[in-house]
Design a protein around this motif. Structure first.
Motif, PDB file in Angstrom:
ATOM      1  N   THR A 147      10.433  10.517   1.718  1.00 41.68           N
ATOM      2  CA  THR A 147      10.724   9.825   0.456  1.00 41.68           C
ATOM      3  C   THR A 147      10.302  10.672  -0.738  1.00 41.68           C
ATOM      4  OG1 THR A 147      10.450   7.660   1.518  1.00 41.68           O
ATOM      5  CG2 THR A 147      10.263   7.746  -0.880  1.00 41.68           C
ATOM      6  N   ARG A 148       9.102  11.271  -0.671  1.00 35.32           N
ATOM      7  CA  ARG A 148       8.637  12.131  -1.767  1.00 35.32           C
ATOM      8  C   ARG A 148       9.546  13.344  -1.940  1.00 35.32           C
ATOM      9  NH1 ARG A 148       3.471  11.126   0.617  1.00 35.32           N
ATOM     10  NH2 ARG A 148       3.585  13.156   1.658  1.00 35.32           N
TER      11      ARG A 148
ATOM     12  N   ALA B  94       2.671   6.035  -3.141  1.00 32.02           N
ATOM     13  CA  ALA B  94       3.711   6.901  -3.706  1.00 32.02           C
ATOM     14  C   ALA B  94       3.634   7.000  -5.219  1.00 32.02           C
ATOM     15  CB  ALA B  94       5.094   6.369  -3.306  1.00 32.02           C
ATOM     16  N   SER B  95       2.631   6.370  -5.836  1.00 37.89           N
ATOM     17  CA  SER B  95       2.602   6.267  -7.288  1.00 37.89           C
ATOM     18  C   SER B  95       2.028   7.491  -7.989  1.00 37.89           C
ATOM     19  CB  SER B  95       1.793   5.027  -7.710  1.00 37.89           C
ATOM     20  OG  SER B  95       0.433   5.142  -7.290  1.00 37.89           O
ATOM     21  N   GLY B  96       1.317   8.342  -7.269  1.00 39.45           N
ATOM     22  CA  GLY B  96       0.768   9.517  -7.943  1.00 39.45           C
ATOM     23  C   GLY B  96      -0.256  10.241  -7.103  1.00 39.45           C
TER      24      GLY B  96
ATOM     25  N   LEU C 147       0.822  -1.203   0.000  1.00 37.45           N
ATOM     26  CA  LEU C 147       0.000   0.000   0.000  1.00 37.45           C
ATOM     27  C   LEU C 147       0.861   1.260   0.000  1.00 37.45           C
ATOM     28  CD1 LEU C 147      -2.820  -1.096   2.471  1.00 37.45           C
ATOM     29  CD2 LEU C 147      -2.859  -1.114  -0.025  1.00 37.45           C
ATOM     30  N   ASP C 148       1.996   1.214   0.687  1.00 34.13           N
ATOM     31  CA  ASP C 148       2.905   2.363   0.670  1.00 34.13           C
ATOM     32  C   ASP C 148       3.438   2.610  -0.738  1.00 34.13           C
ATOM     33  OD1 ASP C 148       2.591   2.814   3.365  1.00 34.13           O
ATOM     34  OD2 ASP C 148       4.410   1.744   3.951  1.00 34.13           O
ATOM     35  N   ALA C 149       3.768   1.532  -1.442  1.00 33.63           N
ATOM     36  CA  ALA C 149       4.275   1.681  -2.807  1.00 33.63           C
ATOM     37  C   ALA C 149       3.210   2.281  -3.721  1.00 33.63           C
ATOM     38  CB  ALA C 149       4.737   0.325  -3.340  1.00 33.63           C
TER      39      ALA C 149
ATOM     40  N   ARG D 116      -6.696   6.780  -1.644  1.00 35.05           N
ATOM     41  CA  ARG D 116      -7.266   5.466  -1.946  1.00 35.05           C
ATOM     42  C   ARG D 116      -6.679   4.388  -1.060  1.00 35.05           C
ATOM     43  NH1 ARG D 116      -6.427   7.542  -7.205  1.00 35.05           N
ATOM     44  NH2 ARG D 116      -4.562   6.269  -7.518  1.00 35.05           N
ATOM     45  N   THR D 117      -5.363   4.412  -0.890  1.00 36.82           N
ATOM     46  CA  THR D 117      -4.721   3.370  -0.075  1.00 36.82           C
ATOM     47  C   THR D 117      -5.040   3.553   1.401  1.00 36.82           C
ATOM     48  OG1 THR D 117      -2.679   4.690  -0.023  1.00 36.82           O
ATOM     49  CG2 THR D 117      -2.849   2.985  -1.714  1.00 36.82           C
ATOM     50  N   ASP D 118      -5.163   4.790   1.853  1.00 37.99           N
ATOM     51  CA  ASP D 118      -5.477   5.020   3.264  1.00 37.99           C
ATOM     52  C   ASP D 118      -6.854   4.462   3.617  1.00 37.99           C
ATOM     53  OD1 ASP D 118      -3.068   6.193   3.719  1.00 37.99           O
ATOM     54  OD2 ASP D 118      -3.810   8.254   3.830  1.00 37.99           O
TER      55      ASP D 118
END
Length: 411
Positions: free
Chosen positions: A116-117, A79-81, A74-76, A87-89
């Protein structure tokens, strides 16, 4: 009745198709989620979520591989956009609430994701920012989280420090300078041209100076602007409304009473759980920090009523102990939503908190007030000084009024 039955059956059939090909272990782990979705208060909403939502597609795509989504997965994706984090949260909260994923401190994880961002956009600053966050920002955030649940404000606290550091380093780069070449003049010029949040650079520059990455550069502490309080009669009237006015929503009454009595930040209020309530010698107590507070009977009854109130939507069929549950699974109510609700019912937040803390600081020494309310002892001492100043100002005004022969209002 028929429509609801058909929608609920459609949810069950959709989940059977989704989880039917999973190996036994992942299927068993997802069983609580299946039960919660089938038992949803509004099955049509659950069905729409399964068919159309981006978060459900993440679950569907992962299930197609024959395994469960992990926090790393979900972390990956987050970070995708743009929009991926939301959505992942949502899916993460759902899986954690059902016990499919282990709980973790999401605010600490958000700080790591922000770093990371930031480093993806500014890789040239990694030699400074990565150790600064790892050895200064994160340890303090973890220590704070060990004492009490972390909040979104704690994540914003870290974001602001990282962003201020990046902004200053970028400013220096525009001048053709590196951090070791920066002087106090450069710092002062940057602060004068920036916003009030620029002063959060102080934390980064203290760390860089201590570790030999810069000279000893000074950023003054940003002065806190304390709100003026409200008069005691108004404060008392608002408290009586919260404790006894049944026309107010019970969550507004409870949050307002905690604000008016104990001067708690909304971030602390909305993150309270049923575990913060207890009994001692037959009386209901509230644990805000280390010292149980015996509650007056009206507030004890109000918080008990809030804890036992039936929940709707996701809150009704998801395990959880929040006193103020949020609309998303596994989350408490947001501070913004609670602030709007209090304001709509005429309860000003900052002035009432100021008045509550000034009154408490008048009655208790800082060493007692701090562990009672979860304040740092320095903060408690500052409120004590504020209370002394306010009381002195009142006495002086009263003396001037008496000397002039004018009547004075009671304290």
């Amino acid at each position: 009745m028929t429509r609801e039955y058909c929608d609920r059956c459609a949810v069950a059939e959709h989940l059977d198709a989704l989880f039917g090909s999973l190996p036994p272990q992942p299927a068993a782990a997802l069983a609580p989620l299946r039960e919660a979705l089938v038992a949803a208060e509004h099955p049509r909403t659950a069905l729409t979520w399964l068919r159309n939502s981006a978060s459900a597609r993440i679950l569907t795509d992962t299930a197609a591989t024959g395994r469960l989504p992990t926090h790393a997965d979900l972390d990956a994706i987050a970070a995708s956009g743009r929009g991926a984090t939301q959505r992942t949260d949502y899916l993460r909260g759902l899986l954690v609430a059902c016990g499919t994923l282990p709980a973790r401190d999401e605010h600490l994880a958000a700080i790591e994701r922000h770093l990371t961002r930031t480093l993806t956009r500014h890789p040239q600053y990694a030699p400074l920012l990565r150790p600064y966050v790892r050895w200064s920002v994160m340890p303090r955030a973890r220590r704070r989280a060990a004492r009490r649940p972390s909040t979104r404000g704690r994540a914003r606290w870290a974001y602001t420090r990282v962003n201020s550091a990046v902004a200053f380093l970028t400013h220096l780069a525009g001048l053709g300078l590196t951090l070791p070449e920066a002087t106090q003049h450069h710092v002062d010029h940057w602060l004068a041209a920036g916003s009030s949040t620029s002063y959060e650079l102080r934390d980064f520059l203290v760390w860089t100076a201590d570790h030999g990455h810069s000279s000893d550069l000074l950023v003054p502490h940003r002065k806190k602007i304390e709100s003026d309080g409200i008069d005691e009669d108004t404060h008392w009237d608002l408290l009586q409304r919260c404790l006894h006015d049944d026309s107010l929503p019970v969550d507004v009454r409870a949050a307002g009473a905690l604000l008016l009595l104990f001067g708690q930040h909304l971030t602390r209020i909305v993150s309270l759980t049923t575990g913060h309530l207890g009994t001692h010698d037959g009386h209901t107590v509230l644990l805000l920090d280390h010292t149980p507070i015996r509650l007056p009977d009206p507030l004890a009854a109000l918080l008990t009523r809030l804890a036992e109130a039936p929940k709707s939507g996701w809150r009704g069929n998801m395990p959880g102990t929040w006193l103020f549950p949020g609309s998303r699974p596994g989350t408490h109510r947001g501070t913004g939503s609670m602030a709007r609700a209090l304001a709509e019912h005429g309860i000003p937040i900052r002035p009432t908190r100021t008045t509550a803390l000034v009154q408490l600081a008048q009655d208790m020494p800082p060493a007692v007030l701090a562990p009672l309310l979860g304040l740092h002892v320095v903060t408690a001492l500052q409120w004590r000084r504020r209370a002394a100043t306010d009381w002195t100002a009142y006495l002086q005004a009263r003396q001037r009024a008496l000397a002039a022969g004018r009547p004075t209002a009671r304290p």
